[in-house]
Design a protein around this motif. Structure first.
Motif, PDB file in Angstrom:
ATOM      1  N   ARG A 137       0.838  -1.200   0.000  1.00  0.00           N
ATOM      2  CA  ARG A 137       0.000   0.000   0.000  1.00  0.00           C
ATOM      3  C   ARG A 137       0.870   1.245   0.000  1.00  0.00           C
ATOM      4  N   THR A 138       1.954   1.236   0.770  1.00  0.00           N
ATOM      5  CA  THR A 138       2.838   2.386   0.827  1.00  0.00           C
ATOM      6  C   THR A 138       3.435   2.676  -0.538  1.00  0.00           C
ATOM      7  N   SER A 139       3.926   1.633  -1.216  1.00  0.00           N
ATOM      8  CA  SER A 139       4.551   1.844  -2.513  1.00  0.00           C
ATOM      9  C   SER A 139       3.542   2.350  -3.527  1.00  0.00           C
ATOM     10  N   ALA A 140       2.311   1.836  -3.478  1.00  0.00           N
ATOM     11  CA  ALA A 140       1.301   2.263  -4.442  1.00  0.00           C
ATOM     12  C   ALA A 140       0.993   3.736  -4.289  1.00  0.00           C
ATOM     13  N   PHE A 141       0.811   4.165  -3.056  1.00  0.00           N
ATOM     14  CA  PHE A 141       0.448   5.555  -2.855  1.00  0.00           C
ATOM     15  C   PHE A 141       1.649   6.477  -2.990  1.00  0.00           C
ATOM     16  N   ALA A 142       2.865   5.939  -2.819  1.00  0.00           N
ATOM     17  CA  ALA A 142       4.058   6.755  -3.006  1.00  0.00           C
ATOM     18  C   ALA A 142       4.359   6.951  -4.489  1.00  0.00           C
ATOM     19  N   GLY A 143       3.729   6.146  -5.328  1.00  0.00           N
ATOM     20  CA  GLY A 143       3.913   6.296  -6.761  1.00  0.00           C
ATOM     21  C   GLY A 143       5.213   5.726  -7.276  1.00  0.00           C
ATOM     22  N   GLU A 144       5.721   4.674  -6.645  1.00  0.00           N
ATOM     23  CA  GLU A 144       6.964   4.087  -7.112  1.00  0.00           C
ATOM     24  C   GLU A 144       6.963   2.576  -6.916  1.00  0.00           C
ATOM     25  N   THR A 145       7.762   1.919  -7.709  1.00  0.00           N
ATOM     26  CA  THR A 145       7.931   0.480  -7.589  1.00  0.00           C
ATOM     27  C   THR A 145       9.039   0.180  -6.590  1.00  0.00           C
ATOM     28  N   VAL A 146       8.806  -0.797  -5.728  1.00  0.00           N
ATOM     29  CA  VAL A 146       9.836  -1.223  -4.790  1.00  0.00           C
ATOM     30  C   VAL A 146      10.032  -2.728  -4.908  1.00  0.00           C
ATOM     31  N   GLY A 147      11.180  -3.199  -4.445  1.00  0.00           N
ATOM     32  CA  GLY A 147      11.508  -4.599  -4.532  1.00  0.00           C
ATOM     33  C   GLY A 147      10.811  -5.431  -3.473  1.00  0.00           C
ATOM     34  N   PRO A 148      11.022  -6.752  -3.476  1.00  0.00           N
ATOM     35  CA  PRO A 148      10.326  -7.642  -2.544  1.00  0.00           C
ATOM     36  C   PRO A 148      10.636  -7.352  -1.086  1.00  0.00           C
ATOM     37  N   ASP A 149      11.783  -6.730  -0.824  1.00  0.00           N
ATOM     38  CA  ASP A 149      12.124  -6.350   0.544  1.00  0.00           C
ATOM     39  C   ASP A 149      12.183  -4.830   0.700  1.00  0.00           C
ATOM     40  N   GLY A 150      11.479  -4.132  -0.163  1.00  0.00           N
ATOM     41  CA  GLY A 150      11.429  -2.676  -0.091  1.00  0.00           C
ATOM     42  C   GLY A 150      12.569  -1.973  -0.791  1.00  0.00           C
ATOM     43  N   GLU A 151      13.331  -2.696  -1.635  1.00  0.00           N
ATOM     44  CA  GLU A 151      14.467  -2.086  -2.315  1.00  0.00           C
ATOM     45  C   GLU A 151      14.021  -0.970  -3.261  1.00  0.00           C
ATOM     46  N   LYS A 152      14.810   0.082  -3.315  1.00  0.00           N
ATOM     47  CA  LYS A 152      14.544   1.191  -4.229  1.00  0.00           C
ATOM     48  C   LYS A 152      14.837   0.751  -5.652  1.00  0.00           C
ATOM     49  N   ALA A 153      13.995   1.159  -6.583  1.00  0.00           N
ATOM     50  CA  ALA A 153      14.148   0.746  -7.978  1.00  0.00           C
ATOM     51  C   ALA A 153      15.176   1.597  -8.717  1.00  0.00           C
TER      52      ALA A 153
END
Length: 352
Positions: free
Chosen positions: A17-33
Motif C-alpha cells: 500500500r505504501t509503494s502504491a500511494f508513493a507512486g513508485e515500484t519497490v523490490g520484494p524487501d522494499g528495495e529502491k528501484a
C-alpha cells in the motif's frame, strides 16, 4: 500472467500500500528501484568480459512469448559481451524440475545463471550449490528465501510495476471520458509483482480521477473463475463503464462474460500482451488498452547485470525495465517493442 506462480514471494500488504500511494515500484524487501537504462558497462569493461571467455545458462520457469523475448534480449547482450550461452532449461512451472535443471546445468560449469525462481523455499535449496560454486545469479522478478544481494545473487530485474498499473488506470479513464463507474478485479494473493500493479491502478484512479468511482472490487486467484466473477459483478452493476483486470488470462474470461451479456459499452483494460485480448482490441471490442512491459529489455538488463557480477562491480539491488501502453493505434509497433517479435497474424489481418 507470464511470471505468476502461486507459491511466489510474499511481502507485507502495508509495504504494498505504501509503494502504491508513493507512486513508485519497490523490490520484494522494499528495495529502491533503479531504471534498467542506468545499467551500463564501459568499453574497457566490455573488453575485459570478452577476454574472460565466460559462459551463461538460462533457467526459466516456463516457455512463452514473454520468455522468448527475455531470452532474445539476454542473448543479444551476452553476444555483445562475449559471453557464450551454454545451456537453457524450462521448468514447466515445476519447482522440482527446476531443482533438477540447476543440478544438470551446474555440470556445464557456467559462470552466470539467469533465472526466475519458482518457489522461494525450494529455490533457496536448489540454487545453493550454484552460489557455493561462485556462479553469478541474476533473478527475474522473484527471490529465493533468505538470499542476500551481493552475497547470493547480483540483482533482481523486473518491470516498473507501479508504472504498469498507472498506465492501465490512465488508459481506462481516457476510454470512459474520465468519469463513471468501474470494477477492480485484482490478484487475490500476496505476490509483490501483481499486488503493486493492481494497487497502482487503484491508487491512480482514487487520487487522479475524482469523477471515477470504483463500485466493485473482486479478488481472483484462479483465472478459470474470471467469467463467473465477472457475471456476478455485471449482475449487480449492469451500468459499469469500465473494468480493470489484473492480467490478460482472466481478462479473457471477463470478455466472455461481457459478450454473453450482450454488453458492448463497458471498457476493459488489462496488463500483459495476449493474442485473444489484443484481437478484441483491434476489432473495436471491449478492450481499450493493454499495459505491457518491455520483455526484451528485461533480458538485456539481466545480462548486463551479470556482467557487473563477473567484473566484481556493485550492481543495483533492484532494477526495473520500462513499460508501454498498447492500443489499437500502436499495436504493431507495441508488440515488437514489448516482445521483440511481430504481432500475431490474426491481429495483423484484423487491421487490414
Amino acid at each position: 500472467m507470464k511470471t505468476l506462480i502461486p507459491a511466489l514471494a510474499v511481502v507485507g500488504m502495508a509495504l504494498l500500500r505504501t509503494s502504491a500511494f508513493a507512486g513508485e515500484t519497490v523490490g520484494p524487501d522494499g528495495e529502491k528501484a533503479t531504471p534498467a537504462s542506468e545499467l551500463k558497462l564501459a568499453d574497457e569493461e566490455v573488453a575485459k568480459l570478452k577476454g574472460g571467455k565466460f559462459t551463461a545458462a538460462l533457467l526459466w520457469h516456463t516457455s512463452s512469448d514473454f520468455v522468448n523475448a527475455v531470452t532474445a534480449g539476454a542473448s543479444d547482450e551476452f553476444t555483445r559481451l562475449g559471453i557464450t550461452v551454454v545451456a537453457e532449461a524450462d521448468a514447466g512451472f515445476d519447482a522440482a524440475k527446476q531443482k533438477s535443471d540447476v543440478e544438470t546445468i551446474l555440470a556445464k560449469k557456467p559462470n552466470v545463471i539467469l533465472t526466475l525462481p519458482l518457489d522461494p523455499v525450494t529455490a533457496a535449496e536448489a540454487f545453493k550449490p550454484a552460489v557455493e560454486s561462485g556462479v553469478k545469479i541474476v533473478l527475474l522478478s522473484n527471490k529465493p528465501k533468505d538470499f542476500v544481494q551481493g552475497r547470493d545473487y547480483v540483482a533482481i530485474v523486473t518491470d516498473d510495476l507501479f508504472a504498469m498499473g498507472k498506465r492501465a488506470a490512465d488508459a481506462l479513464a481516457e476510454a470512459i471520458g474520465k468519469k463513471g463507474k468501474v470494477a477492480w478485479i485484482y490478484h487475490d494473493a500476496q505476490y509483490y509483482v501483481t499486488n503493486q500493479r493492481d494497487n497502482a491502478f487503484k491508487a491512480t484512479i482514487e487520487t487522479s480521477y475524482p469523477d471515477i468511482q470504483i463500485v466493485a472490487s473482486q479478488g481472483i486467484s484462479d483465472p478459470a473463475r474470471a467469467e463467473d466473477l465477472a457475471n456476478a459483478i455485471l449482475l449487480k452493476n449492469p451500468d459499469l463503464d469500465g473494468i480493470y483486470v489484473t492480467w490478460a488470462e482472466p481478462a479473457e474470461g471477463v470478455l466472455a462474460a461481457l459478450r454473453a451479456a450482450g454488453n458492448t459499452r463497458t471498457k476493459v483494460v488489462t496488463l500483459d500482451l495476449s493474442e485473444p485480448v489484443g484481437l478484441d482490441m483491434v476489432k473495436d471490442g471491449s478492450v481499450a488498452a493493454i499495459a505491457a512491459d518491455k520483455a526484451y529489455e528485461l533480458g538485456r538488463a539481466m545480462a548486463t547485470a551479470a556482467g557487473y557480477g563477473l567484473l566484481g562491480k556493485q550492481a543495483p539491488a533492484f532494477v526495473v525495465a520500462p513499460t508501454l501502453t498498447v492500443t489499437k493505434d500502436n499495436v504493431i509497433a507495441g508488440w515488437q517493442e514489448s516482445l521483440h517479435r511481430a504481432a500475431p497474424q490474426s491481429i495483423q489481418d484484423a487491421l487490414k
